[in-house]
Design a protein around this motif. Structure first.
Motif, PDB file in Angstrom:
ATOM      1  N   SER A  57       0.830  -1.204   0.000  1.00 30.97           N
ATOM      2  CA  SER A  57       0.000   0.000   0.000  1.00 30.97           C
ATOM      3  C   SER A  57       0.865   1.255   0.000  1.00 30.97           C
ATOM      4  N   LEU A  58       1.937   1.228   0.775  1.00 27.74           N
ATOM      5  CA  LEU A  58       2.848   2.377   0.811  1.00 27.74           C
ATOM      6  C   LEU A  58       3.602   2.528  -0.508  1.00 27.74           C
ATOM      7  N   LEU A  59       3.939   1.423  -1.155  1.00 31.61           N
ATOM      8  CA  LEU A  59       4.593   1.490  -2.462  1.00 31.61           C
ATOM      9  C   LEU A  59       3.690   2.177  -3.482  1.00 31.61           C
ATOM     10  N   CYS A  60       2.423   1.790  -3.476  1.00 34.87           N
ATOM     11  CA  CYS A  60       1.480   2.410  -4.405  1.00 34.87           C
ATOM     12  C   CYS A  60       1.388   3.910  -4.127  1.00 34.87           C
ATOM     13  N   PHE A  61       1.232   4.282  -2.868  1.00 37.95           N
ATOM     14  CA  PHE A  61       1.149   5.691  -2.497  1.00 37.95           C
ATOM     15  C   PHE A  61       2.393   6.452  -2.925  1.00 37.95           C
ATOM     16  N   ALA A  62       3.568   5.901  -2.619  1.00 42.06           N
ATOM     17  CA  ALA A  62       4.809   6.605  -2.932  1.00 42.06           C
ATOM     18  C   ALA A  62       4.949   6.810  -4.434  1.00 42.06           C
ATOM     19  N   GLY A  63       4.643   5.763  -5.226  1.00 42.28           N
ATOM     20  CA  GLY A  63       4.765   5.893  -6.669  1.00 42.28           C
ATOM     21  C   GLY A  63       3.856   6.960  -7.248  1.00 42.28           C
ATOM     22  N   VAL A  64       2.649   7.072  -6.676  1.00 44.02           N
ATOM     23  CA  VAL A  64       1.724   8.116  -7.137  1.00 44.02           C
ATOM     24  C   VAL A  64       2.197   9.485  -6.669  1.00 44.02           C
ATOM     25  N   HIS A  65       2.549   9.606  -5.402  1.00 41.81           N
ATOM     26  CA  HIS A  65       2.911  10.911  -4.836  1.00 41.81           C
ATOM     27  C   HIS A  65       4.166  11.480  -5.497  1.00 41.81           C
ATOM     28  N   LEU A  66       5.103  10.630  -5.880  1.00 41.66           N
ATOM     29  CA  LEU A  66       6.331  11.106  -6.510  1.00 41.66           C
ATOM     30  C   LEU A  66       6.062  11.804  -7.834  1.00 41.66           C
ATOM     31  N   GLY A  67       4.963  11.468  -8.471  1.00 37.67           N
ATOM     32  CA  GLY A  67       4.600  12.135  -9.707  1.00 37.67           C
ATOM     33  C   GLY A  67       5.256  11.543 -10.938  1.00 37.67           C
ATOM     34  N   ARG A  68       5.155  12.275 -12.043  1.00 37.41           N
ATOM     35  CA  ARG A  68       5.546  11.744 -13.348  1.00 37.41           C
ATOM     36  C   ARG A  68       7.017  11.938 -13.690  1.00 37.41           C
TER      37      ARG A  68
END
Length: 443
Positions: free
Chosen positions: A71-82
């Motif tokens: 769950s944290l991996l998914c969040f981090a990947g989204v939050h880091l942006g493009r």
């Protein structure tokens, strides 16, 4: 980058309530039964910054640590942006990870894993939680609308005049409902999801056409093994939607009837560090392989490109190689590294291997421990011999090593008892016998 040392905690002995020993024994057996279907997890998955965070908060959560990590991996990947991304051949890959957490009702503790992760996420960036986390996938057009440009405009600024925030984390606690919607005639959600995993164009050519040239979507999905198998068709697998997901088998990790979660001061401290790392990582660009990672990457290239899986498993995990690089890219970005190092790859590869084994547990090793234990219990005190189990339950079609491993799991979980019985007349080698009591089979 070395991880911060885990703070020491003073443990003060508390009075032992009456019946505590009995409770602990029963709770341990129940947890073992819930986890008996899981494949083996290499602890190397936690040899990363997010793994360090999980190890801090998981002692006060009943959730599976790997579910919190995912769950944290998914969040981090989204939050880091493009901006931070990896490449696989000619294709740029955003750092998007879509965990599909597969666990049984009640004992899967899937909701608990999201609660533990979300608490840390909220403390890290409460505005992101309010504006960038949602649920309720229903159609491709609905998802595309979230990223659509206004009519007659090349771009749409945010209210503050800056570029649009394309980040979206979709948390679906009942993925079975989404699967049902995708099967409806004319629903384009599967097609749009495949484009979203690429971080690309979600534009639609329907009656209400939408121009949505960019997106950055992460998905955390929860489902039970039986529901997923029941609702998944061969067409779903062949269509390629589910090889965009990272299947992870999860279960109850410990019994904590009196837990109130992680200490607020600990959560605040961890969130501050995570927020700093996300800000730093978001400024990175293309993440190539560092020199020390190249030999390992070549080995993983061969390992994950080798098609030795059951056909359905092979379809499910066909994107293992790019997933490995995406996950490693998140680890590198959170360490502020402009390149992926061997340690980042090793942690990512361990999680991908667990995902592959989870798919095997879902599609190949479908004999649940409870079913076998119940079948053994039907024999009462007489029990079942190894030969009876091999031929009578498995039909003689399952390798002996797989049967032995499952029997060992059941024995360790306290679901069955291994014993022996001397042959008639007392001569010859004793026969291996397995017995079980029906009341002990509750899961």
């Amino acid at each position: 980058m070395p991880q911060p040392a885990r703070p020491l905690r003073m443990v003060h002995p508390a009075p032992i309530p009456p019946g505590a020993d009995e409770f602990e024994a029963k709770a341990a057996a129940a947890v073992a039964r819930a986890r008996a279907w899981l494949p083996t997890l290499d602890d190397a998955v936690f040899d990363c910054y997010l793994g360090h965070l999980v190890r801090q908060v998981e002692p006060t959560s009943e959730a599976d640590p790997v579910a919190i990590l995912a769950s944290l991996l998914c969040f981090a990947g989204v939050h880091l942006g493009r901006d931070p991304h990896v490449r696989a051949g000619d294709d740029p890959h955003p750092l998007l990870v879509w965990p599909l957490l597969i666990g049984h009702t009640n004992t899967g503790k899937k909701g608990s894993s999201w609660s533990a992760a979300k608490r840390l996420i909220t403390a890290t960036d409460s505005d992101f939680v309010l504006g960038n986390i949602t649920a309720g996938l229903t159609s491709g057009e609905g998802l595309a609308q979230r990223f659509a440009l206004p009519d007659d405009a090349d771009d749409e600024p945010d209210s503050d005049g800056g570029p649009r925030d394309l980040r979206l984390l979709v948390m679906e606690p009942e993925w079975g409902g989404v699967m049902a919607k995708m099967k409806r005639e004319g629903n384009s959600l599967s097609q749009v999801l495949r484009a979203a995993w690429e971080g690309g164009d979600l534009s639609t050519l329907t009656v209400k056409a939408r121009v949505a040239p960019e997106s950055h979507v992460g998905i955390v999905a929860h489902i039970t093994p039986d529901e997923f198998r029941a609702k998944l068709s061969d067409a779903d697998m062949a269509g390629g939607t589910y090889n965009r997901f990272l299947p992870l088998a999860v279960a109850w990790s410990k019994a904590l009837p009196d837990s109130v979660g992680a200490d607020p001061n600990l959560v605040s401290s961890l969130a501050a560090g995570l927020g700093d790392r996300l800000d730093t990582g978001a400024r990175l660009g293309a993440l190539d392989l560092a020199e020390d990672a190249r030999p390992l990457w070549r080995a993983l290239y061969l390992e994950f490109n080798t098609d030795t899986h059951h056909p359905k498993v092979a379809q499910f995990v066909s994107r293992a190689l790019p997933y490995c690089k995406r996950i490693a890219g998140i680890h590198a970005a959170l360490d502020g590294e402009p390149a992926i190092r061997a340690a980042h790859l090793a942690a990512a590869a361990a999680l991908v291997r667990y995902s592959i084994d989870s798919a095997r547990a879902l599609f190949v090793n479908t004999v649940t421990p409870a079913k076998l234990a119940a079948w053994i219990a039907e024999a009462g005190d007489t029990g079942r011999t190894k030969t009876e189990i091999t031929k009578g339950f498995f039909g003689g079609n399952t390798p002996n090593a797989d049967i032995a491993a499952l029997l060992t799991q059941l024995t360790d979980a306290g679901m069955i008892t291994r014993g022996s019985r001397r042959p008639p007349g007392g001569k010859g080698r004793p026969t291996e016998i397995y017995t079980a009591r029906a009341p002990d089979l509750t899961t």
